[in-house]
Design a protein around this motif. Structure first.
Motif, mmCIF file in Angstrom:
data_model
loop_
_atom_site.group_PDB
_atom_site.id
_atom_site.type_symbol
_atom_site.label_atom_id
_atom_site.label_comp_id
_atom_site.label_asym_id
_atom_site.label_seq_id
_atom_site.Cartn_x
_atom_site.Cartn_y
_atom_site.Cartn_z
ATOM 1 N N ASP A 301 21.635 10.030 -5.868
ATOM 2 C CA ASP A 301 20.366 10.474 -6.437
ATOM 3 C C ASP A 301 20.534 11.083 -7.826
ATOM 4 O OD1 ASP A 301 21.739 12.739 -5.696
ATOM 5 O OD2 ASP A 301 20.090 13.646 -4.555
ATOM 6 N N ALA A 302 21.649 10.798 -8.485
ATOM 7 C CA ALA A 302 21.949 11.414 -9.777
ATOM 8 C C ALA A 302 20.961 10.978 -10.852
ATOM 9 C CB ALA A 302 23.367 11.075 -10.214
ATOM 10 N N LEU A 303 20.560 11.917 -11.680
ATOM 11 C CA LEU A 303 19.642 11.632 -12.776
ATOM 12 C C LEU A 303 20.232 10.622 -13.754
ATOM 13 C CD1 LEU A 303 16.980 12.335 -14.209
ATOM 14 C CD2 LEU A 303 18.153 14.256 -15.290
ATOM 15 N N GLU A 304 21.577 10.624 -13.904
ATOM 16 C CA GLU A 304 22.231 9.716 -14.853
ATOM 17 C C GLU A 304 21.968 8.248 -14.544
ATOM 18 O OE1 GLU A 304 24.619 13.490 -14.677
ATOM 19 O OE2 GLU A 304 23.649 12.146 -13.254
ATOM 20 N N ILE A 305 21.689 7.926 -13.303
ATOM 21 C CA ILE A 305 21.472 6.531 -12.926
ATOM 22 C C ILE A 305 20.252 5.955 -13.626
ATOM 23 C CG2 ILE A 305 20.938 5.018 -10.953
ATOM 24 C CD1 ILE A 305 22.697 6.869 -9.250
ATOM 25 N N THR A 306 19.319 6.817 -14.041
ATOM 26 C CA THR A 306 18.142 6.321 -14.755
ATOM 27 C C THR A 306 18.504 5.748 -16.122
ATOM 28 O OG1 THR A 306 17.652 8.500 -15.717
ATOM 29 C CG2 THR A 306 16.667 7.985 -13.578
ATOM 30 N N LEU A 307 19.700 6.048 -16.616
ATOM 31 C CA LEU A 307 20.144 5.438 -17.871
ATOM 32 C C LEU A 307 20.405 3.943 -17.700
ATOM 33 C CD1 LEU A 307 22.679 8.178 -19.018
ATOM 34 C CD2 LEU A 307 20.543 7.627 -20.155
ATOM 35 N N TYR A 308 20.673 3.530 -16.487
ATOM 36 C CA TYR A 308 21.018 2.136 -16.211
ATOM 37 C C TYR A 308 19.912 1.391 -15.455
ATOM 38 C CZ TYR A 308 25.577 4.229 -17.136
ATOM 39 O OH TYR A 308 26.615 4.918 -17.704
ATOM 40 N N LEU A 309 19.110 2.114 -14.702
ATOM 41 C CA LEU A 309 17.978 1.538 -13.982
ATOM 42 C C LEU A 309 16.695 2.024 -14.629
ATOM 43 C CD1 LEU A 309 18.973 1.908 -10.204
ATOM 44 C CD2 LEU A 309 18.758 -0.220 -11.492
ATOM 45 N N PRO A 310 16.092 1.226 -15.517
ATOM 46 C CA PRO A 310 14.873 1.675 -16.207
ATOM 47 C C PRO A 310 13.704 1.818 -15.239
ATOM 48 C CG PRO A 310 15.281 -0.646 -16.638
ATOM 49 C CD PRO A 310 16.482 -0.144 -15.885
ATOM 50 N N ASN A 311 12.700 2.575 -15.685
ATOM 51 C CA ASN A 311 11.449 2.760 -14.932
ATOM 52 C C ASN A 311 11.655 3.510 -13.612
ATOM 53 O OD1 ASN A 311 10.084 1.213 -16.945
ATOM 54 N ND2 ASN A 311 10.754 -0.666 -15.914
ATOM 55 N N GLN A 312 12.737 4.266 -13.526
ATOM 56 C CA GLN A 312 12.967 5.108 -12.358
ATOM 57 C C GLN A 312 12.326 6.474 -12.572
ATOM 58 O OE1 GLN A 312 14.899 5.198 -9.344
ATOM 59 N NE2 GLN A 312 15.026 2.962 -9.334
ATOM 60 N N ASP A 313 11.840 7.052 -11.511
ATOM 61 C CA ASP A 313 11.330 8.416 -11.545
ATOM 62 C C ASP A 313 12.523 9.366 -11.513
ATOM 63 O OD1 ASP A 313 10.197 10.890 -11.210
ATOM 64 O OD2 ASP A 313 9.239 10.436 -9.288
ATOM 65 N N PRO A 314 12.783 10.135 -12.576
ATOM 66 C CA PRO A 314 13.949 11.019 -12.586
ATOM 67 C C PRO A 314 13.966 12.001 -11.421
ATOM 68 C CG PRO A 314 13.031 10.838 -14.793
ATOM 69 C CD PRO A 314 12.052 10.181 -13.858
ATOM 70 N N GLY A 315 12.786 12.307 -10.874
ATOM 71 C CA GLY A 315 12.735 13.233 -9.757
ATOM 72 C C GLY A 315 12.938 12.577 -8.409
#
Length: 380
Positions: A301-315
Motif C-alpha cells: 500500500d506504499a504511496l511510492e507505487i503511485t509513481l508507477y501506477l497512474p490514476n491511483q488514489d494515494p490514500g
C-alpha cells in the motif's frame, strides 16, 4: 505528521529522479520540507544476486521456477529497442560491492554502522547514539566532494599528513537567522570533514543532530580522531534482495534497505565516478543517482507505487491482480505483488533504451524476492 508519513515522504525523495512522473506528484516530492524528526537508517544495505534478461539471452541460476522458464524463451516485446540499439546479453554481477574502509574508533555510545551504496564506488556508513541525538555518516567515494563554505566556519586541519577541510556549525537554536533558513545548518549543529585518504579515495565525515539547541557531545578533535583512525577493513552489505542477472554493461549504482523500501539500482558501467551529493546526510537521505534499471520491494500500500501506477488514489493504493506493465516518460515498469507475501509489492523499472521486453520485465518482477536481511515492512 506521523513517523510513517515522514518515512513515506522521505522515500519518495529517494525515488523521484529515477521514477516516472505522475501528474503533480513529483513537484510535491521535490518540495518536501525536511523536518527535525528524520527517518532513521536501519539494518544496513543490500547484497544482491539477480535475475534480469535483455531480449532472449539469459544467464540462469539454479533453483528457479516456472517464471524463469518463461524468461528463457521470452522474445522482445513493444518496449524493446530496434535499429542502432541491440539487446545486451545478461550477466551475473554477483553480490553488491562492499566498502573496504571502516571506522577504527568511535566515541562511546555509537553502535555498529549500517551500510548503503550511494553510487558506483561510493558508500555511506551510518551510526547514531541517543546522547546529543548525534548522527554520524562516513561517506567513501572515488571523486573529490564539494566543500561547504558558509554560513558555517571552514578551516584547514592536519590529518597525520593529509590536508583536511573542516566545516563547523556550532550548537544553536533551530531557525536562528544567523545560520540561514535551509537544512542542514538551519536545523542545529552540523559538521563536515573532507579529505583525500589515498589516491582515488575521498572521505567526507558528517555529524549532525537536526534538533536545534542540543549539543551532540562531539568535538572538532573527536572528528579528527575518527578520520585518522579509519582502517582498511571490509564492511559487508547485508543480503536483502535477490534478483538474478542484469544486462551486460550495467553495474551496481544504489542499494537501500529501510522499512519502507528494499531496492537496488543499476547504472551504465562506463559512467564516471561522481562525488556523493551534498544532499546526502545522516538525518536526510536525499542524495540521488539516476539509474537505468531499478528493482524495488515496497509495502503493497506504499504511496511510492503511485509513481508507477497512474490514476491511483494515494490514500488507497491498490495493485491490480497479476502483473501490470506501464510506460511513462521513457521508462517501462512491471508492478506485481510478491507471491510469497502479497502484502509486499515488487516494481521493476527500466529505461526503454535498454531494450528489455515487457515479458522479460514481468518475469523479472515475478521472480524477485527479499533476502534474509530485508528490512522492508509488509503493508498492514
Amino acid at each position: 505528521m506521523t513517523d510513517m508519513e515522514i518515512q513515506l515522504r522521505g522515500a519518495m525523495d529517494d525515488l523521484a529522479d529515477d521514477a516516472p512522473s505522475a501528474e503533480g506528484l513529483l513537484d510535491a516530492v521535490h518540495r518536501r520540507g525536511r523536518t527535525v524528526q528524520r527517518r532513521r537508517v536501519v539494518l544496513g544495505v543490500v547484497a544482491v544476486v539477480a535475475v534480469v534478461l535483455v531480449g532472449s539471452s539469459l544467464l540462469t541460476l539454479g533453483g528457479r521456477d516456472e517464471a524463469v522458464e518463461r524468461l528463457k524463451v521470452a522474445t522482445p516485446g513493444p518496449s524493446a529497442v530496434s535499429g542502432s540499439a541491440s539487446p545486451r546479453p545478461a550477466t551475473d554481477l554477483g553480490k553488491a560491492p562492499s566498502p573496504q574502509v571502516d571506522f577504527g574508533w568511535l566515541p562511546d555510545g555509537f553502535p555498529e554502522p549500517t551500510v548503503r551504496l550511494l553510487g558506483p564506488g561510493a558508500w555511506g556508513l551510518d551510526t547514531r547514539r541517543d546522547e546529543g541525538l548525534a548522527a554520524l555518516q562516513l561517506q567513501i567515494m572515488a571523486a573529490e566532494p564539494k566543500v561547504r563554505t558558509s554560513p558555517g566556519e571552514l578551516t584547514d586541519v592536519d590529518l597525520k599528513g593529509s590536508d583536511g577541510k573542516l566545516y563547523w556549525v556550532p550548537v544553536h537554536a533551530a531557525g536562528d537567522p544567523k545560520w540561514g533558513h535551509t537544512p542542514p545548518e538551519a536545523e542545529g549543529p552540523y559538521a563536515e570533514l573532507s579529505f583525500q585518504r589515498q589516491p582515488g579515495q575521498w572521505i567526507r565525515l558528517i555529524l549532525q543532530n537536526s534538533a536545534g539547541d542540543v549539543d551532540t557531545g562531539i568535538t572538532r578533535d573527536d572528528l579528527v580522531k575518527i578520520a585518522t583512525s579509519l582502517v582498511e577493513k571490509e564492511r559487508p552489505v547485508p543480503d536483502a534482495i535477490r534478483i538474478g542477472a542484469v544486462p551486460a554493461g550495467l553495474t551496481w549504482g544504489t542499494l537501500t534497505n529501510d522499512d519502507y523500501r528494499t531496492g537496488a539500482g543499476f547504472v551504465d558501467a562506463d559512467v564516471r565516478p561522481q562525488a556523493v551529493s551534498q544532499e546526502e546526510q545522516p538525518n536526510g537521505h536525499n542524495g540521488s543517482v539516476a539509474t537505468s534499471l531499478s528493482v524495488s520491494i515496497f509495502p503493497a500500500d506504499a504511496l511510492e507505487i503511485t509513481l508507477y501506477l497512474p490514476n491511483q488514489d494515494p490514500g488507497n493504493v491498490t495493485i491490480p491482480g497479476g502483473t501490470t506493465v506501464t510506460k511513462l516518460d521513457g521508462r517501462t515498469s512491471a508492478i506485481t505483488t510478491l507471491r510469497s507475501n502479497p502484502k509486499l509489492a515488487v516494481v521493476v523499472s527500466a529505461n526503454d533504451d535498454l531494450g528489455i521486453s515487457d515479458a522479460d520485465l514481468t518475469a523479472m518482477a515475478e521472480t524477485t524476492e527479499p533476502g534474509p536481511d530485508a528490512a522492508v515492512k509488509p503493508a498492514r
